[in-house]
Design a protein around this motif. Structure first.
Motif, PDB file in Angstrom:
ATOM      1  N   ASP A  27       0.857  -0.872   0.091  1.00 17.50           N
ATOM      2  CA  ASP A  27      -0.292  -0.367   0.294  1.00 17.50           C
ATOM      3  C   ASP A  27       1.161   1.251  -0.169  1.00 17.50           C
ATOM      4  OD1 ASP A  27      -2.214  -1.426  -0.505  1.00 17.50           O
ATOM      5  OD2 ASP A  27      -2.878  -1.583   2.337  1.00 17.50           O
ATOM      6  N   SER A  28       2.379   1.234   0.287  1.00 11.58           N
ATOM      7  CA  SER A  28       2.970   2.468   1.258  1.00 11.58           C
ATOM      8  C   SER A  28       3.644   2.399  -0.895  1.00 11.58           C
ATOM      9  CB  SER A  28       4.187   2.454   2.064  1.00 11.58           C
ATOM     10  OG  SER A  28       4.723   3.363   2.347  1.00 11.58           O
ATOM     11  N   ARG A  30       2.141   1.653  -3.021  1.00  7.36           N
ATOM     12  CA  ARG A  30       1.058   2.289  -4.264  1.00  7.36           C
ATOM     13  C   ARG A  30       0.797   3.803  -4.442  1.00  7.36           C
ATOM     14  NH1 ARG A  30      -3.095  -2.026  -4.088  1.00  7.36           N
ATOM     15  NH2 ARG A  30      -1.528  -3.625  -5.024  1.00  7.36           N
ATOM     16  N   ARG A  31       0.803   4.267  -2.779  1.00  9.65           N
ATOM     17  CA  ARG A  31       0.104   5.807  -2.316  1.00  9.65           C
ATOM     18  C   ARG A  31       1.832   6.795  -3.458  1.00  9.65           C
ATOM     19  NH1 ARG A  31      -1.502   4.154   2.318  1.00  9.65           N
ATOM     20  NH2 ARG A  31       0.501   4.368   2.890  1.00  9.65           N
ATOM     21  N   ARG A  32       2.886   6.491  -3.503  1.00 12.64           N
ATOM     22  CA  ARG A  32       3.891   7.076  -3.318  1.00 12.64           C
ATOM     23  C   ARG A  32       4.421   6.835  -5.119  1.00 12.64           C
ATOM     24  NH1 ARG A  32       7.176   4.590   0.625  1.00 12.64           N
ATOM     25  NH2 ARG A  32       8.161   3.249  -0.818  1.00 12.64           N
ATOM     26  N   GLU A  34       1.385   6.494  -6.774  1.00  6.16           N
ATOM     27  CA  GLU A  34       0.088   7.246  -7.237  1.00  6.16           C
ATOM     28  C   GLU A  34       0.529   8.675  -7.302  1.00  6.16           C
ATOM     29  OE1 GLU A  34      -4.636   7.821  -5.916  1.00  6.16           O
ATOM     30  OE2 GLU A  34      -3.085   6.303  -5.204  1.00  6.16           O
ATOM     31  N   ASP A  35       0.776   9.086  -5.708  1.00  9.02           N
ATOM     32  CA  ASP A  35       1.552  10.395  -5.647  1.00  9.02           C
ATOM     33  C   ASP A  35       2.410  11.011  -7.361  1.00  9.02           C
ATOM     34  OD1 ASP A  35      -0.330  10.676  -3.476  1.00  9.02           O
ATOM     35  OD2 ASP A  35       2.140  10.037  -2.070  1.00  9.02           O
ATOM     36  N   HIS A  38       0.907  11.300 -10.423  1.00 10.35           N
ATOM     37  CA  HIS A  38       0.149  12.532  -9.943  1.00 10.35           C
ATOM     38  C   HIS A  38       0.220  13.903 -10.158  1.00 10.35           C
ATOM     39  CE1 HIS A  38      -4.323  11.198  -9.428  1.00 10.35           C
ATOM     40  NE2 HIS A  38      -4.267  10.359  -8.464  1.00 10.35           N
TER      41      HIS A  38
END
Length: 136
Positions: A27-28, A30-32, A34-35, A38
């Protein structure tokens, strides 16, 4: 840069964007990622899209330079643009709201549609959309 190219900088190392295997939760990572995507998308939109797409990026003289022999004979000095749409079929998403928005009852498939404004020589003036399947 003074050569006309733009660098897309995120300030993140390769390890931070998850390009190399690191010991952390999925998840970590994936979040990085995704950021990071963006940031890249925002930079592309601010630098490339605004310079090469849209009605305001081209002057009338620049637009007339895209006339073809056919459009000059048929439409004289009038700007000629084709407005067309393209369906892009997509797989079901794990995101329930996105899946519902993309489903087209008309085609019985998941899709999005882009509208394009194109000169007769193939130069893309602008893209409008996406329009999700449910709203078409």
């Amino acid at each position: 840069m003074n050569d006309g190219h733009h660098e897309l900088k995120t300030g993140l190392s390769f390890r931070q964007v998850g390009l190399f295997k690191i010991d952390t939760s999925e998840d970590s990572i994936r979040r990085r990622l995704e950021d990071t995507f963006h940031v890249v998308m925002r930079n592309l939109n601010d630098t490339v899209v605004s310079s090469y797409l849209g009605l305001s990026h081209l002057t009338r003289a620049g637009a007339l330079s895209h006339h073809t022999a056919y459009s000059k004979v048929s439409f004289d000095d009038h700007l000629t643009v084709i407005w067309d749409d393209t369906y892009v079929y997509c797989h079901k998403s794990n995101d329930h709201e996105l899946q519902r928005a993309c489903y087209s009852g008309h085609k019985s498939r998941h899709r999005v549609k882009m509208m394009s404004l194109v000169f007769l020589d193939g130069y893309v003036l602008d893209l409008i959309g996406p329009f999700y399947g449910k709203k078409q």
